[in-house]
Motif scaffolding. Structure first.
Motif, PDB file in Angstrom:
ATOM      1  N   UNK A  24      38.643  43.390  51.810  1.00 52.66           N
ATOM      2  CA  UNK A  24      37.688  44.035  52.699  1.00 52.66           C
ATOM      3  C   UNK A  24      36.289  43.456  52.677  1.00 52.66           C
ATOM      4  N   UNK A  25      35.927  42.707  51.643  1.00 45.90           N
ATOM      5  CA  UNK A  25      34.586  42.141  51.540  1.00 45.90           C
ATOM      6  C   UNK A  25      34.535  40.683  51.979  1.00 45.90           C
ATOM      7  N   UNK A  70      25.152  42.759  53.399  1.00 40.95           N
ATOM      8  CA  UNK A  70      24.952  42.623  51.957  1.00 40.95           C
ATOM      9  C   UNK A  70      23.469  42.462  51.637  1.00 40.95           C
ATOM     10  N   UNK A  71      23.189  42.534  50.342  1.00 41.48           N
ATOM     11  CA  UNK A  71      21.836  42.277  49.888  1.00 41.48           C
ATOM     12  C   UNK A  71      21.495  40.808  50.099  1.00 41.48           C
ATOM     13  N   UNK A  72      20.293  40.480  50.592  1.00 43.52           N
ATOM     14  CA  UNK A  72      19.918  39.070  50.752  1.00 43.52           C
ATOM     15  C   UNK A  72      19.776  38.379  49.405  1.00 43.52           C
ATOM     16  N   UNK A 105      32.257  40.937  41.384  1.00 41.45           N
ATOM     17  CA  UNK A 105      33.184  41.824  40.678  1.00 41.45           C
ATOM     18  C   UNK A 105      32.961  43.276  41.074  1.00 41.45           C
ATOM     19  N   UNK A 106      31.705  43.694  41.118  1.00 36.46           N
ATOM     20  CA  UNK A 106      31.411  45.086  41.452  1.00 36.46           C
ATOM     21  C   UNK A 106      31.642  45.363  42.936  1.00 36.46           C
ATOM     22  N   UNK A 107      31.225  44.438  43.800  1.00 38.38           N
ATOM     23  CA  UNK A 107      31.300  44.676  45.235  1.00 38.38           C
ATOM     24  C   UNK A 107      32.734  44.608  45.749  1.00 38.38           C
ATOM     25  N   UNK A 108      33.504  43.624  45.293  1.00 37.43           N
ATOM     26  CA  UNK A 108      34.836  43.403  45.825  1.00 37.43           C
ATOM     27  C   UNK A 108      35.923  44.159  45.081  1.00 37.43           C
ATOM     28  N   UNK A 109      35.605  44.699  43.889  1.00 38.19           N
ATOM     29  CA  UNK A 109      36.677  45.336  43.116  1.00 38.19           C
ATOM     30  C   UNK A 109      36.270  46.671  42.512  1.00 38.19           C
ATOM     31  N   UNK A 110      35.262  46.682  41.647  1.00 35.17           N
ATOM     32  CA  UNK A 110      34.949  47.893  40.893  1.00 35.17           C
ATOM     33  C   UNK A 110      34.567  49.059  41.792  1.00 35.17           C
ATOM     34  N   UNK A 141      43.162  36.554  40.583  1.00 37.70           N
ATOM     35  CA  UNK A 141      43.003  36.387  42.029  1.00 37.70           C
ATOM     36  C   UNK A 141      41.708  35.655  42.359  1.00 37.70           C
ATOM     37  N   UNK A 142      40.628  35.965  41.641  1.00 37.79           N
ATOM     38  CA  UNK A 142      39.341  35.301  41.853  1.00 37.79           C
ATOM     39  C   UNK A 142      39.454  33.806  41.578  1.00 37.79           C
ATOM     40  N   UNK A 143      40.180  33.434  40.534  1.00 38.68           N
ATOM     41  CA  UNK A 143      40.280  32.029  40.152  1.00 38.68           C
ATOM     42  C   UNK A 143      41.250  31.240  41.022  1.00 38.68           C
ATOM     43  N   UNK A 144      42.333  31.858  41.464  1.00 42.41           N
ATOM     44  CA  UNK A 144      43.409  31.098  42.103  1.00 42.41           C
ATOM     45  C   UNK A 144      43.507  31.286  43.611  1.00 42.41           C
ATOM     46  N   UNK A 145      42.957  32.379  44.148  1.00 42.08           N
ATOM     47  CA  UNK A 145      43.140  32.693  45.561  1.00 42.08           C
ATOM     48  C   UNK A 145      41.818  32.738  46.312  1.00 42.08           C
TER      49      UNK A 145
END
Length: 283
Positions: free
Chosen positions: A42-43, A79-81, A209-214, A235-239
């Motif tokens: 979603x992000x 998003x935040x600039x 990490x916080x915006x896309x998952x937590x 997923x962050x590392x490979x996709x």
């Protein structure tokens, strides 16, 4: 009024009036895949979605994806600039830039809570050159001994980095941590107190990490948090396409030949439920 007369009045060629828009045969399938990826990530904007479509086997450019993106009303919240001063001051990011893999690592803590309100802490470690998330240690409490424990495992697996960058938190400036890092041959690089932009790589990772998952997850137990966070790190590392790497992931997995056919079913798409296929051991 005839079509011939109407076209002559408005000055429009009759072939233009009779032109029937043609839709590509794969338009419906492509639209469905774009919507599915937008729902799953979603992000992500249309550029990262385009990169994921390329991984899935689609030969499509970003202009076509953007057209479908607008037509379907898909959007990413603003998003935040970014702080422009990150590269314009004399901070440590300018004085010490990673020149190769394993040259500069950054680490920092992130906090969250389980559903019962109890705090959990995450120790994040990132390679500044490759942008790879090397480790995320999750526990109720983390101290200097935990920092040494995680670093020792990474040193044995990947070798000793040239520098380790961090803020001036008590877990990082502890004499035990400083002495141990110096003993194994690495150097510490502490940022100026109150200047998180000097540690921009790990701060950017923490924000992703916080915006896309937590922000979108509820953890009922500590073990659940560990498993899901480790799945997100994979997923962050490979996709996940990284803009600074030309929309490629930091550590993509090796794909088998022949390549999968277009479509998400055979693509290397990642879902958190697949973490059940992996055995994750925590000490």
């Amino acid at each position: 009024m005839s079509e011939r007369f109407a076209c002559r009045v408005i000055g429009q060629h009759r072939t233009t009036q009779r032109l029937v828009p043609k839709t590509a045969d794969d338009e419906a399938a492509l639209t469905a895949d774009i919507i599915e990826l937008a729902r799953q990530y979603g992000r992500y904007g249309y550029r990262r979605i385009t990169a994921l479509l390329h991984q899935a086997g689609w030969a499509v450019n970003k202009k076509r994806v953007a057209r479908i993106w607008r037509r379907e009303g898909l959007k990413v919240p603003q998003r935040q600039p970014k702080r422009a001063r990150l590269w314009l001051n004399e901070a440590s990011c300018m004085r010490l830039r990673a020149e190769r893999p394993n040259h500069v690592w950054s680490y920092d803590f992130v906090e969250d809570r389980t559903h019962d309100g109890r705090k959990i802490r995450m120790l994040n470690i990132v390679d500044e050159f490759t942008r790879e998330a090397l480790a995320i240690r999750v526990a109720r409490r983390l101290n200097s001994n935990d920092v040494i424990d995680v670093l020792s495992d990474l040193f044995m697996l990947r070798g000793v980095p040239g520098h380790i960058r961090s803020d001036n938190g008590p877990e990082f400036i502890a004499k035990a941590v400083q002495g141990w890092i110096a003993a194994v041959g690495a150097q510490t690089a502490y940022i100026t107190p109150g200047s998180p932009w000097e540690n921009g790589y790990i701060e950017s990772f923490n924000a992703r990490l916080r915006d896309e998952f937590l922000n979108g997850e509820i953890f009922y137990t500590l073990q659940e948090a560990r498993i899901l966070i480790e799945a997100w790190r994979r997923q962050y590392n490979t996709i996940r396409p990284h803009s600074s790497l030309g929309y490629r992931p930091p550590a993509p997995e090796v794909l088998l030949w022949p390549a999968p056919q277009p479509g998400l079913k055979d693509a290397a798409s990642f879902k958190l439920t697949t973490v059940q296929k992996h055995q994750i051991n925590y000490t």
